[in-house]
Design an enzyme around this catalytic site. Structure first.
Site, PDB file in Angstrom:
ATOM      1  N   GLU A 142      -1.788 -52.621  -2.651  1.00 34.07           N
ATOM      2  CA  GLU A 142      -1.786 -53.940  -2.007  1.00 34.07           C
ATOM      3  C   GLU A 142      -2.445 -53.884  -0.625  1.00 34.07           C
ATOM      4  O   GLU A 142      -1.833 -54.210   0.394  1.00 34.07           O
ATOM      5  CB  GLU A 142      -0.364 -54.482  -1.906  1.00 34.07           C
ATOM      6  N   GLU A 298       2.166 -55.764 -11.235  1.00 35.02           N
ATOM      7  CA  GLU A 298       3.538 -55.974 -10.750  1.00 35.02           C
ATOM      8  C   GLU A 298       3.974 -57.404 -11.031  1.00 35.02           C
ATOM      9  O   GLU A 298       3.207 -58.350 -10.816  1.00 35.02           O
ATOM     10  CB  GLU A 298       3.645 -55.738  -9.237  1.00 35.02           C
ATOM     11  N   TRP A 306      12.395 -60.796  -0.740  1.00 31.94           N
ATOM     12  CA  TRP A 306      11.745 -61.057   0.556  1.00 31.94           C
ATOM     13  C   TRP A 306      11.753 -62.516   0.977  1.00 31.94           C
ATOM     14  O   TRP A 306      11.346 -62.832   2.081  1.00 31.94           O
ATOM     15  CB  TRP A 306      10.305 -60.536   0.541  1.00 31.94           C
ATOM     16  N   GLU A 346      13.855 -52.759  -0.228  1.00 32.29           N
ATOM     17  CA  GLU A 346      13.719 -53.455  -1.508  1.00 32.29           C
ATOM     18  C   GLU A 346      14.861 -53.155  -2.475  1.00 32.29           C
ATOM     19  O   GLU A 346      14.720 -53.328  -3.687  1.00 32.29           O
ATOM     20  CB  GLU A 346      12.371 -53.103  -2.143  1.00 32.29           C
ATOM     21  N   PHE A 348      17.438 -54.828  -3.064  1.00 32.23           N
ATOM     22  CA  PHE A 348      17.885 -56.027  -3.770  1.00 32.23           C
ATOM     23  C   PHE A 348      16.824 -56.565  -4.733  1.00 32.23           C
ATOM     24  O   PHE A 348      17.067 -57.559  -5.422  1.00 32.23           O
ATOM     25  CB  PHE A 348      18.273 -57.122  -2.770  1.00 32.23           C
TER      26      PHE A 348
END
Length: 694
Positions: A142, A298, A306, A346, A348
């Site tokens: 990314e 992804e 987020w 990350e 969660f």
């Protein structure tokens, strides 16, 4: 069909690795992206290397029949890098460093970062380029996702080199940037700095080049790693993961260097335009490399972490969202990530294997999805199935959103509105650059093409002259490639094609736009004009119905064009709102305002009828989406009620002939339904030569 996820075994003890492979097999996983953030595990200190654990993981995956997309691990340098080499750190516009503790904390133009990252990639390439498990390489991750711009000294030095390469002489740069304004004229390239914190607006021409430079620096990092892998003997496809319409990186210029396009897509369940926006992203990605299947690298199995609030997916939505990708050319469906993290930012974020284990609706959903994808036959390559092309251009995006314009333009939001008018009618759309417009489409739509390069204008004119239909609208053909006005004003390139002469923008920005210039109107008309302008809208009439426009109400004059509709309110009352002009063998339409949703639909319906464009499937119920991929038609019911759809073909999953399908809410059907006169397409075998993963 590839199916899998990012796999981060370095976050877990070795005792769970065998379980991971067993459960991957149960879920239908056949590939994983490995080691994306493993730099600190592979190289815990500058002179210390540890590949033993990676060897073990790759061997376990290979023994389990699971292929590896091996990452170069350069996306997040370990702490020792910045502690030893602080010159690798990026800086914000005030010169303050971005520090480690997150990710992407590196200056893309830093020679030291590139040296260290290059050594890591070289060792990985030499060790694994010929390993039978490794079928693809994943460079970085990314690029630019969190660090949109770097203003460090490394960027300063690289920017000066980049500018010398672009302009050769300082006089040429001064001419391109118009530096006589505000006493900005430069005497040497060494006087130029990145656009750091300044009292007021930066020179817009310099900002355009700065964004080009930023995109190019990220691309240079990718190309450096790609070349190192090739030198190490890698013959597998090499790619990195895009992020749909991501403003900082001009993916159209990146695409030729990707053996296969890969993309990350995370639709927001709370976004009422979620289906439209995700479809646009998938069409954009497909269009970057026509005829070649792409990979969804992804997506989320359920909730992300987020956003301010992170609701999960409704039942069936995972299959429906995945089907959007398959329908639009994806030959791989993957997730972030395989096993849900137990620590870090990350933790969660959902995963294929959640903390709650396999007795969960998430596990049921991913295993069911894996089974359905595995049941699909070999799919046709995505070809030229769309009759409509939508022009979307990064350099125009950068320029049109710069400061100090007649009105603020949210380019992506505006393009999505235009796209949505076609998506709602199940009319398939390719997303192209202006220079890519050609005879393969019936209709080309070019909204807000403020910056229009000479080659793009020539391609659009040629398209119309050869018999195509062009639909464009306000804030188009205003500046050249340097963000400067051309001699002669506006619409200087497309004016003859459109049969128009442009006078003024007519920004609609509140009460100040509603006052003078209406003395010839009645009292009621004056009151209506002021009310409409104060609300930021104007009206025009199309096919007997009143329509509204916003943003601007331009003053244009017919110079050969037929006036289809006139403004009925505002300062431009009586001037053309919608025009149509024959040019060569085709025709060009222009709408001088941005129609609101219903009005935009009316304009699109009018032009679609005139151009002869047809939907993928006629007469679909509201909420049902259709997309064509060669002979494969995908039907998705995004609504809440069961629907029945008439379609003749063969169920692609079962091989049974059908004349109709029944879809529950969020239901999906894949139907093989050839078209009588399909557009020319590259054969699936030829398209897949670029994606040989066997």
């Amino acid at each position: 069909m590839l199916y899998g996820a990012d796999y981060n075994p370095d976050q877990w003890p070795e005792e769970v690795w065998d379980d991971d492979v067993r459960l991957m097999q149960e879920a239908g996983v056949n590939i994983v992206s490995l080691g994306i953030f493993a730099w600190s595990r592979i190289q815990p200190a500058e002179d210390v290397w540890d590949f033993a654990w990676l060897d073990t993981v790759i061997e376990k995956l290979h023994a389990g029949g699971i292929a590896v997309n091996l990452a170069t691990a350069t996306a997040s340098p370990p702490p020792w890098v910045s502690a030893t080499y602080p010159e690798t750190l990026p800086a914000d516009e005030s010169g303050a460093s971005y520090w480690p503790g997150s990710r992407q904390h590196f200056a893309p133009s830093s020679p030291t970062y590139r040296r260290l990252a290059g050594e890591l990639v070289r060792r990985l390439g030499e060790r694994y380029a010929h390993h039978p498990a490794v079928v693809m390489w994943h460079v970085g991750n990314e690029f630019g996702c969190h660090l949109w711009m770097d203003f460090s000294d490394a960027a300063r030095d690289a920017y000066r080199v980049w500018l010398r390469g672009r302009y050769d002489t300082i006089d040429a740069l001064n001419a391109a940037w118009g530096t006589s304004f505000w006493s900005q004229r430069y005497g040497a390239f060494d006087e130029i700095f990145p656009p750091r914190l300044a009292p007021y607006s930066h020179n817009p021409s310099s900002m355009l080049d700065w964004r080009r430079f930023t995109s190019d620096m990220l691309l240079e990092c990718y190309l450096m790693e790609r070349e190192i892998l090739h030198d190490a003997g890698a013959t597998q496809p090499i790619t990195t993961n895009f992020m749909g319409p991501f403003k900082p990186a001009d993916y159209r210029k990146w695409a030729p260097f990707m053996d296969v396009i890969a993309d990350d897509c995370y639709p927001d369940p709370a976004n009422r335009h979620r289906v439209r926006d995700a479809a646009f992203q998938r069409d954009l990605i497909r269009s970057l490399k026509p005829g070649v299947p792409w990979l969804l690298w992804e997506q989320a199995t359920d909730a992300v972490n987020w956003r301010p609030a992170n609701p999960g997916k409704r039942p069936g939505a995972l299959m429906a969202e995945t089907a959007q990708s398959v329908a639009r050319g994806a030959d791989g469906i993957m997730f972030f990530q395989w096993r849900q993290s137990r620590a870090g930012s990350e933790k969660f974020h959902s995963a294929m294997l959640p903390h709650a284990g396999t007795e969960t609706r998430t596990w049921d959903a991913v295993t069911e999805l894996g089974a359905r994808l595995a049941a699909l036959p070999e799919l046709p390559a995505p070809g030229r199935d769309a009759q409509v092309a939508l022009v979307f251009d990064w350099e125009n995006w950068w320029a049109v959103e710069e400061r100090d314009h007649p009105t603020e333009v949210d380019y992506l939001a505006l393009v999505l509105e235009w796209y949505g008018a076609f998506h709602a009618r199940n009319i398939q759309v390719d997303i192209v650059g202006p220079e890519e417009v050609d005879e393969t489409h019936r209709l080309v739509v070019a909204p807000a093409l403020y910056l229009l390069r000479d080659e793009g204008a020539a391609a659009l004119a040629r398209f119309v002259d050869d018999g195509g239909t062009l639909l464009t609208g306000p804030f188009t053909d205003i500046v050249d490639a340097h963000d400067q006005f051309r001699d002669g004003g506006f619409l200087t390139q497309l004016g003859p094609v459109l049969g128009l002469r442009f006078e003024d923008f007519g920004a609609l920005a509140g009460p100040s736009a509603s006052a003078g210039g209406v003395g010839a109107l009645s009292t009621d008309a004056v009151r209506a004009a002021r009310t409409a302008a104060a609300a930021g809208t104007v009206t025009f009439r199309l096919d007997g119905a009143e329509q509204r426009g916003r943003l601007v109400a331009e003053t244009v004059h017919a110079a050969g064009a037929d006036v289809v509709a006139e403004f009925e309110s505002g300062l431009q009352a009586g001037s053309p709102a919608l025009t149509r002009h024959r040019y060569g063998s085709g025709e060009a339409w222009y709408v001088a305002t941005l129609p609101v949703a219903d009005a935009l639909g009316a304009v699109v319906a009018t032009v679609v009828a005139a151009s002869g464009v047809r939907p993928v499937v006629e007469g679909l119920p509201a909420g049902v989406e259709a997309a064509r991929r060669g002979d494969l038609v995908t039907l998705i019911n995004h609504g809440d009620a069961r629907v029945e759809i008439a379609i003749d073909g063969t169920d692609a999953e079962t091989g049974i002939a059908v004349d109709r399908v029944v879809l529950d809410a969020q239901g999906v059907a894949f139907v093989t339904a050839p078209v009588a006169a399909a557009p020319d397409r590259a054969p699936a075998s030829a398209a897949r030569d670029a994606l040989s993963l066997s």
